[in-house]
Design an enzyme around this catalytic site. Sequence first.
Site, PDB file in Angstrom:
ATOM      1  N   ALA A  66       0.858  -1.184   0.000  1.00 45.52           N
ATOM      2  CA  ALA A  66       0.000   0.000   0.000  1.00 45.52           C
ATOM      3  C   ALA A  66       0.892   1.232   0.000  1.00 45.52           C
ATOM      4  O   ALA A  66       2.059   1.170   0.409  1.00 45.52           O
ATOM      5  CB  ALA A  66      -0.885  -0.013   1.240  1.00 45.52           C
ATOM      6  N   GLY A 110       0.802  -5.094   0.840  1.00 46.08           N
ATOM      7  CA  GLY A 110      -0.379  -5.193  -0.021  1.00 46.08           C
ATOM      8  C   GLY A 110      -0.073  -5.818  -1.374  1.00 46.08           C
ATOM      9  O   GLY A 110      -0.965  -6.391  -2.010  1.00 46.08           O
ATOM     10  N   GLU A 113      -0.273  -9.421  -0.726  1.00 44.02           N
ATOM     11  CA  GLU A 113      -1.685  -9.728  -0.475  1.00 44.02           C
ATOM     12  C   GLU A 113      -2.497  -9.729  -1.770  1.00 44.02           C
ATOM     13  O   GLU A 113      -3.367 -10.584  -1.974  1.00 44.02           O
ATOM     14  CB  GLU A 113      -2.252  -8.715   0.530  1.00 44.02           C
ATOM     15  CG  GLU A 113      -1.629  -8.894   1.904  1.00 44.02           C
ATOM     16  CD  GLU A 113      -1.912  -7.732   2.856  1.00 44.02           C
ATOM     17  OE1 GLU A 113      -1.651  -6.575   2.472  1.00 44.02           O
ATOM     18  OE2 GLU A 113      -2.392  -7.979   3.964  1.00 44.02           O
ATOM     19  N   GLU A 133       4.789  -5.020   7.142  1.00 42.65           N
ATOM     20  CA  GLU A 133       4.010  -3.970   7.829  1.00 42.65           C
ATOM     21  C   GLU A 133       4.457  -3.746   9.271  1.00 42.65           C
ATOM     22  O   GLU A 133       4.348  -2.641   9.796  1.00 42.65           O
ATOM     23  CB  GLU A 133       2.513  -4.309   7.805  1.00 42.65           C
ATOM     24  CG  GLU A 133       1.852  -4.209   6.439  1.00 42.65           C
ATOM     25  CD  GLU A 133       1.924  -5.492   5.603  1.00 42.65           C
ATOM     26  OE1 GLU A 133       2.729  -6.381   5.935  1.00 42.65           O
ATOM     27  OE2 GLU A 133       1.162  -5.583   4.625  1.00 42.65           O
TER      28      GLU A 133
HETATM   29  N1  CAA Z   1       4.596   3.260  -0.537  1.00 44.01           N
HETATM   30  C1  CAA Z   1       5.014   4.435  -1.069  1.00 44.01           C
HETATM   31  N2  CAA Z   1       6.176   4.588  -1.718  1.00 44.01           N
HETATM   32  C2  CAA Z   1       6.956   3.499  -1.856  1.00 44.01           C
HETATM   33  C3  CAA Z   1       6.587   2.253  -1.335  1.00 44.01           C
HETATM   34  C4  CAA Z   1       5.353   2.153  -0.656  1.00 44.01           C
HETATM   35  N3  CAA Z   1       4.885   1.000  -0.171  1.00 44.01           N
HETATM   36  N4  CAA Z   1       7.583   1.375  -1.603  1.00 44.01           N
HETATM   37  C5  CAA Z   1       8.516   2.032  -2.284  1.00 44.01           C
HETATM   38  N5  CAA Z   1       8.144   3.332  -2.440  1.00 44.01           N
HETATM   39  C6  CAA Z   1       8.884   4.400  -3.099  1.00 44.01           C
HETATM   40  C7  CAA Z   1      10.043   4.903  -2.268  1.00 44.01           C
HETATM   41  O1  CAA Z   1       9.584   5.808  -1.309  1.00 44.01           O
HETATM   42  C8  CAA Z   1      10.933   5.503  -3.312  1.00 44.01           C
HETATM   43  O2  CAA Z   1      10.412   6.756  -3.673  1.00 44.01           O
HETATM   44  P1  CAA Z   1      11.381   8.053  -3.767  1.00 44.01           P
HETATM   45  O3  CAA Z   1      12.331   7.704  -4.878  1.00 44.01           O
HETATM   46  O4  CAA Z   1      10.448   9.168  -4.106  1.00 44.01           O
HETATM   47  O5  CAA Z   1      12.069   8.163  -2.462  1.00 44.01           O
HETATM   48  C9  CAA Z   1      10.744   4.577  -4.499  1.00 44.01           C
HETATM   49  O6  CAA Z   1       9.508   3.887  -4.265  1.00 44.01           O
HETATM   50  C10 CAA Z   1      11.823   3.540  -4.636  1.00 44.01           C
HETATM   51  O7  CAA Z   1      11.958   2.854  -3.408  1.00 44.01           O
HETATM   52  P2  CAA Z   1      13.347   2.705  -2.628  1.00 44.01           P
HETATM   53  O8  CAA Z   1      14.248   3.845  -2.912  1.00 44.01           O
HETATM   54  O9  CAA Z   1      13.012   2.448  -1.178  1.00 44.01           O
HETATM   55  O10 CAA Z   1      13.910   1.392  -3.327  1.00 44.01           O
HETATM   56  P3  CAA Z   1      14.884   0.295  -2.703  1.00 44.01           P
HETATM   57  O11 CAA Z   1      15.271  -0.598  -3.837  1.00 44.01           O
HETATM   58  O12 CAA Z   1      15.960   0.919  -1.893  1.00 44.01           O
HETATM   59  O13 CAA Z   1      13.961  -0.544  -1.687  1.00 44.01           O
HETATM   60  C11 CAA Z   1      11.977  -1.707  -0.992  1.00 44.01           C
HETATM   61  C12 CAA Z   1      12.907  -1.305  -2.162  1.00 44.01           C
HETATM   62  C13 CAA Z   1      12.716  -2.683  -0.065  1.00 44.01           C
HETATM   63  C14 CAA Z   1      10.770  -2.393  -1.608  1.00 44.01           C
HETATM   64  C15 CAA Z   1      11.562  -0.447  -0.205  1.00 44.01           C
HETATM   65  O14 CAA Z   1      11.069   0.530  -1.107  1.00 44.01           O
HETATM   66  C16 CAA Z   1      10.505  -0.694   0.816  1.00 44.01           C
HETATM   67  O15 CAA Z   1      10.813  -1.210   1.883  1.00 44.01           O
HETATM   68  N6  CAA Z   1       9.232  -0.311   0.520  1.00 44.01           N
HETATM   69  C17 CAA Z   1       8.143  -0.406   1.455  1.00 44.01           C
HETATM   70  C18 CAA Z   1       7.675  -1.843   1.597  1.00 44.01           C
HETATM   71  C19 CAA Z   1       6.575  -1.895   2.622  1.00 44.01           C
HETATM   72  O16 CAA Z   1       6.747  -1.590   3.774  1.00 44.01           O
HETATM   73  N7  CAA Z   1       5.380  -2.361   2.185  1.00 44.01           N
HETATM   74  C20 CAA Z   1       4.224  -2.481   3.042  1.00 44.01           C
HETATM   75  C21 CAA Z   1       3.342  -1.253   2.927  1.00 44.01           C
HETATM   76  S1  CAA Z   1       2.020  -1.245   4.110  1.00 44.01           S
HETATM   77  C22 CAA Z   1       0.830  -2.248   3.418  1.00 44.01           C
HETATM   78  O17 CAA Z   1       0.975  -2.774   2.344  1.00 44.01           O
HETATM   79  C23 CAA Z   1      -0.425  -2.439   4.233  1.00 44.01           C
HETATM   80  C24 CAA Z   1      -1.300  -3.525   3.758  1.00 44.01           C
HETATM   81  O18 CAA Z   1      -1.314  -4.623   4.281  1.00 44.01           O
HETATM   82  C25 CAA Z   1      -2.234  -3.316   2.639  1.00 44.01           C
END
Ligand code: CAA
Length: 259
Positions: A66, A110, A113, A133
């Site tokens: 998400a 998500g 999921e 999460e």
């Molecule tokens: N939401 C918003 N933006 C996101 C995102 C997310 N879930 N995941 C990645 N992005 C964005 C980053 O913020 C970044 O944007 P900027 O360039 O503007 O800073 C861009 O995508 C690229 O990401 P990274 O620079 O972080 O890339 P990376 O290769 O270093 O890392 C990653 C990749 C490990 C996937 C890392 O991006 C990450 O940990 N993302 C979040 C994963 C996460 O926590 N997901 C769960 C979300 S909560 C949820 O999903 C609730 C549910 O159950 C429905």
Amino acid sequence: MAEETMILTERQGRVAVIRLNRPKALNALCDQLMEELGQALRGFDADPEVAAIVLTGSDRAFAAGADIKEMQSRSFPAVYLDDFIGKRWEAVTYVQKPVIAAVAGFALGGGCELAMMCDLIIAADNAKFGQPEINLGVIPGAGGTQRLTRAVGKAKAMDLVLTGRMMDAAEAERAGLVARIVPLAEVVAEAVKLGEKLGTLSAPALAMAKEAVNRAFETTLAEGVKFERRAFQSLFSTEDQKEGMAAFAEKRPAVFRNR
Ligand code: CAA
């Protein structure tokens, strides 16, 4: 001004391919994207020219979850009254046609999921699955604690949900989360090939097969077996059953007409 569209769709024969297309955010699943995805899924489900749907992302990310930045400031009343991660996210579970997730790169939160809501997952060899999460101070909210547990069992689900660690494609296949692993370059083609194969089969039988397998997640064994038996019996009302069995007896390929 309307934002750019966040999904791309195309038809490959009788297979519809939906590609999540928000590369700068690793396909983070924001409201707009989920709205567009729901519309595309409903449209293809209603289109008689479409036999199966492939849902995919980019080589780098199926979806990284998400949209954290979009949801970070929301309040409980807002997410509750908006039914956040409710119906809007579940559109894929209402599709009657087969939906195949072709997952490359990150399928996190998500994203994992959403893949699990599809009927089956074909993973590229670079796929990474996880429910991170907990690192954000929350828990999965689109079925992760439930579908993952049913798919991989309590031990691994607890491991993934409590630690937030990722598992690679090989581990996900061993654990029963994914049906097949293929090289990255072939993942969408493989999913489309499977969709085309399904397109040669009887659509009512496929829809009932889906329903019956999904029933296994919802009910007891005895009730599930009863449901399956009734579904099996009801297919004797279709022309496709007559055709399928006649074709076998006559040693020729069946031509199903979806009725
Ligand atoms: N939401 C918003 N933006 C996101 C995102 C997310 N879930 N995941 C990645 N992005 C964005 C980053 O913020 C970044 O944007 P900027 O360039 O503007 O800073 C861009 O995508 C690229 O990401 P990274 O620079 O972080 O890339 P990376 O290769 O270093 O890392 C990653 C990749 C490990 C996937 C890392 O991006 C990450 O940990 N993302 C979040 C994963 C996460 O926590 N997901 C769960 C979300 S909560 C949820 O999903 C609730 C549910 O159950 C429905």
